[in-house]
Design a protein around this motif. Structure first.
Motif, PDB file in Angstrom:
ATOM      1  N   TYR A 146       0.860  -1.184   0.000  1.00 25.31           N
ATOM      2  CA  TYR A 146       0.000   0.000   0.000  1.00 25.31           C
ATOM      3  C   TYR A 146       0.894   1.231   0.000  1.00 25.31           C
ATOM      4  CZ  TYR A 146       1.218   0.038   4.963  1.00 25.31           C
ATOM      5  OH  TYR A 146       1.905   0.042   6.149  1.00 25.31           O
ATOM      6  N   ASN A 147       0.302   2.372  -0.304  1.00 19.98           N
ATOM      7  CA  ASN A 147       1.022   3.638  -0.314  1.00 19.98           C
ATOM      8  C   ASN A 147       1.056   4.201   1.110  1.00 19.98           C
ATOM      9  OD1 ASN A 147       2.150   6.121  -0.783  1.00 19.98           O
ATOM     10  ND2 ASN A 147       0.500   6.902  -2.079  1.00 19.98           N
ATOM     11  N   ILE A 182       4.137 -12.578  -5.078  1.00 17.73           N
ATOM     12  CA  ILE A 182       2.705 -12.482  -5.374  1.00 17.73           C
ATOM     13  C   ILE A 182       2.170 -11.328  -4.534  1.00 17.73           C
ATOM     14  CG2 ILE A 182       0.474 -13.634  -5.388  1.00 17.73           C
ATOM     15  CD1 ILE A 182       2.489 -14.923  -7.270  1.00 17.73           C
ATOM     16  N   GLU A 183       1.649 -10.323  -5.186  1.00 14.55           N
ATOM     17  CA  GLU A 183       1.306  -9.081  -4.496  1.00 14.55           C
ATOM     18  C   GLU A 183      -0.198  -8.814  -4.501  1.00 14.55           C
ATOM     19  OE1 GLU A 183       2.084  -4.704  -5.899  1.00 14.55           O
ATOM     20  OE2 GLU A 183       3.863  -5.385  -4.784  1.00 14.55           O
ATOM     21  N   ALA A 184      -0.683  -8.344  -3.338  1.00 14.41           N
ATOM     22  CA  ALA A 184      -2.054  -7.835  -3.202  1.00 14.41           C
ATOM     23  C   ALA A 184      -1.929  -6.358  -2.835  1.00 14.41           C
ATOM     24  CB  ALA A 184      -2.812  -8.597  -2.131  1.00 14.41           C
ATOM     25  N   HIS A 185      -2.171  -5.475  -3.803  1.00 17.55           N
ATOM     26  CA  HIS A 185      -1.959  -4.042  -3.578  1.00 17.55           C
ATOM     27  C   HIS A 185      -3.275  -3.365  -3.200  1.00 17.55           C
ATOM     28  CE1 HIS A 185       0.094  -0.198  -3.870  1.00 17.55           C
ATOM     29  NE2 HIS A 185      -0.962   0.254  -4.532  1.00 17.55           N
ATOM     30  N   PRO A 190      -6.676   9.125   0.388  1.00 15.69           N
ATOM     31  CA  PRO A 190      -5.741   9.935   1.183  1.00 15.69           C
ATOM     32  C   PRO A 190      -6.195  10.052   2.640  1.00 15.69           C
ATOM     33  CG  PRO A 190      -6.349  11.048  -0.871  1.00 15.69           C
ATOM     34  CD  PRO A 190      -7.274   9.884  -0.714  1.00 15.69           C
ATOM     35  N   ASN A 191      -5.216  10.207   3.548  1.00 18.51           N
ATOM     36  CA  ASN A 191      -5.466  10.538   4.955  1.00 18.51           C
ATOM     37  C   ASN A 191      -6.294   9.469   5.672  1.00 18.51           C
ATOM     38  OD1 ASN A 191      -4.861  12.464   6.969  1.00 18.51           O
ATOM     39  ND2 ASN A 191      -6.951  13.255   6.893  1.00 18.51           N
ATOM     40  N   VAL A 192      -5.903   8.214   5.527  1.00 18.04           N
ATOM     41  CA  VAL A 192      -6.627   7.101   6.149  1.00 18.04           C
ATOM     42  C   VAL A 192      -6.431   7.136   7.668  1.00 18.04           C
ATOM     43  CG1 VAL A 192      -6.790   4.601   6.319  1.00 18.04           C
ATOM     44  CG2 VAL A 192      -6.447   5.687   4.093  1.00 18.04           C
ATOM     45  N   LYS A 193      -7.555   7.039   8.420  1.00 21.34           N
ATOM     46  CA  LYS A 193      -7.503   7.106   9.883  1.00 21.34           C
ATOM     47  C   LYS A 193      -8.174   5.919  10.550  1.00 21.34           C
ATOM     48  CE  LYS A 193      -7.420  12.169  10.129  1.00 21.34           C
ATOM     49  NZ  LYS A 193      -8.100  13.390  10.668  1.00 21.34           N
ATOM     50  N   GLU A 194      -8.566   4.913   9.773  1.00 15.58           N
ATOM     51  CA  GLU A 194      -9.226   3.748  10.361  1.00 15.58           C
ATOM     52  C   GLU A 194      -8.860   2.498   9.568  1.00 15.58           C
ATOM     53  OE1 GLU A 194     -13.471   4.352   7.997  1.00 15.58           O
ATOM     54  OE2 GLU A 194     -13.353   4.709  10.151  1.00 15.58           O
ATOM     55  N   THR A 195      -9.129   1.356  10.172  1.00 12.91           N
ATOM     56  CA  THR A 195      -8.784   0.081   9.565  1.00 12.91           C
ATOM     57  C   THR A 195      -9.467  -0.072   8.210  1.00 12.91           C
ATOM     58  OG1 THR A 195      -8.390  -0.975  11.688  1.00 12.91           O
ATOM     59  CG2 THR A 195      -8.954  -2.422   9.849  1.00 12.91           C
ATOM     60  N   VAL A 196      -8.715  -0.608   7.248  1.00 11.07           N
ATOM     61  CA  VAL A 196      -9.200  -0.768   5.879  1.00 11.07           C
ATOM     62  C   VAL A 196      -9.373  -2.255   5.585  1.00 11.07           C
ATOM     63  CG1 VAL A 196      -8.671  -0.412   3.432  1.00 11.07           C
ATOM     64  CG2 VAL A 196      -8.038   1.329   5.116  1.00 11.07           C
ATOM     65  N   GLU A 197     -10.494  -2.613   4.941  1.00 12.06           N
ATOM     66  CA  GLU A 197     -10.724  -3.978   4.476  1.00 12.06           C
ATOM     67  C   GLU A 197     -11.093  -3.943   3.008  1.00 12.06           C
ATOM     68  OE1 GLU A 197     -12.799  -6.851   6.789  1.00 12.06           O
ATOM     69  OE2 GLU A 197     -12.715  -5.641   8.616  1.00 12.06           O
TER      70      GLU A 197
END
Length: 317
Positions: A146-147, A182-185, A190-197
């Protein structure tokens, strides 16, 4: 004889016979025209074009084939009824017979089967180029990416959780040998402040980040990227507000420490939270819930209230 022909009844009979003969003559002509029309309708030709999957005939346990199109076009020219039935039943195929070919690059003419000999066909393209290689199969771990610049400043990122965390890879042995990871991108806002799924497409990449031509199973994985504020435990300090000159106050609480959440820069200088306790109206033992006010720069606290007991006593004179 002349008298017989001059009788009215004779003319009526002749007229009737002429009318009957004329009727059958016209009926037979119409019947012939109708029959010819039906026959012409049944033998009328049509040309239809359709796209069909291309099937390969080869030893899939031994070889892996690349370079072929998934679908091809076929023109069908023949009696309309026969063409229509063929398309409706869809019981024909276009295929490339690779069963006699070995490792290497080959040009192969496409064939069809299951098509009535009343129909002429034209397959486009007529030939294809295929690359046949020894088949390889491995199981590889999946790596997430991830970025990092998309994460809000001061927030922590935990260890990504992937399900599944491995993938089966099949393809030419020469291609499998090129795989670096093997990549999962993850695609982050922008400006992530909580868990991402996210459900993420997988890619097989070489050392330069170029995609490798292999088959992945499954094609996607579920990624959970924990994003949280840093936290620490701090003490609570109770400060009396509007105390009486004649009373002493003892303040106790069932909460000794709380967990606060904030960017690390705000946490570094914080060891305790000051709470103001208004005792101006306290004359006897009193219990109450006190909301924990957040200091400047602190984003959250748990628990956010504390239960306190205030015990006033008279000062000795």
């Amino acid at each position: 004889m002349r008298n017989f022909l001059n009788r009215p009844i004779v003319y009526k009979i002749l007229a009737l016979l002429f009318a009957v003969g004329l009727y059958f003559y016209v009926h037979d002509n119409n019947l012939g025209i109708s029959r010819n029309s039906n026959e012409n309708s049944q033998v009328a030709n049509t040309m239809r074009s359709t796209s069909v999957p291309l099937q390969l005939e080869f030893d899939s346990d031994k070889y892996f084939v690349t370079g072929y199109p998934e679908k091809v076009n076929i023109d069908l020219d023949g009696p309309a009824a026969v063409v229509t039935v063929l398309l409706n039943n869809n019981n024909f195929k276009v295929f490339a017979d690779l069963s006699s070919l070995g490792v290497g690059t080959h040009q192969v003419k496409l064939q069809q089967s299951g098509i009535n000999n009343q129909i002429t066909t034209k397959i486009s393209p007529e030939t294809i180029t295929v690359n046949i290689q020894p088949r390889g199969a491995v199981t590889l771990p999946i790596q997430s990416s991830y970025n990092k610049a998309s994460i809000a400043q001061g927030y922590n990122v935990g260890i990504p959780q992937l399900s599944p965390d491995t993938v089966s890879v099949t393809g030419p042995q020469s291609e499998i040998a090129k795989i670096s990871r093997i990549e999962a991108h993850l695609n982050l806002s922008p400006n992530v402040k909580e868990t991402v799924e996210q459900q993420v497409m997988l890619q097989a990449l070489d050392a330069n980040g170029n995609q490798v031509n292999v088959v992945l199973n499954p094609e996607t994985t579920h990624v959970q990227l924990p994003v949280t504020l840093p936290s620490k435990e701090v003490n609570l300090k109770f400060n009396l507000k509007n105390p009486s000159d004649k009373l002493n106050y003892e303040v106790t609480s069932n909460t000794q420490k709380v967990k606060v959440f904030a960017p690390q820069t705000a946490l570094d200088g914080l060891d305790e939270i000051d709470l103001s306790v208004d005792v101006s109206a306290i004359k006897d033992v009193t219990e109450q819930d006190l909301k924990i006010e957040l200091p400047t720069g602190i984003m959250g606290v748990t628990p956010d209230t504390t239960h306190i007991k205030i015990k006033p006593t008279n000062k000795e004179s």
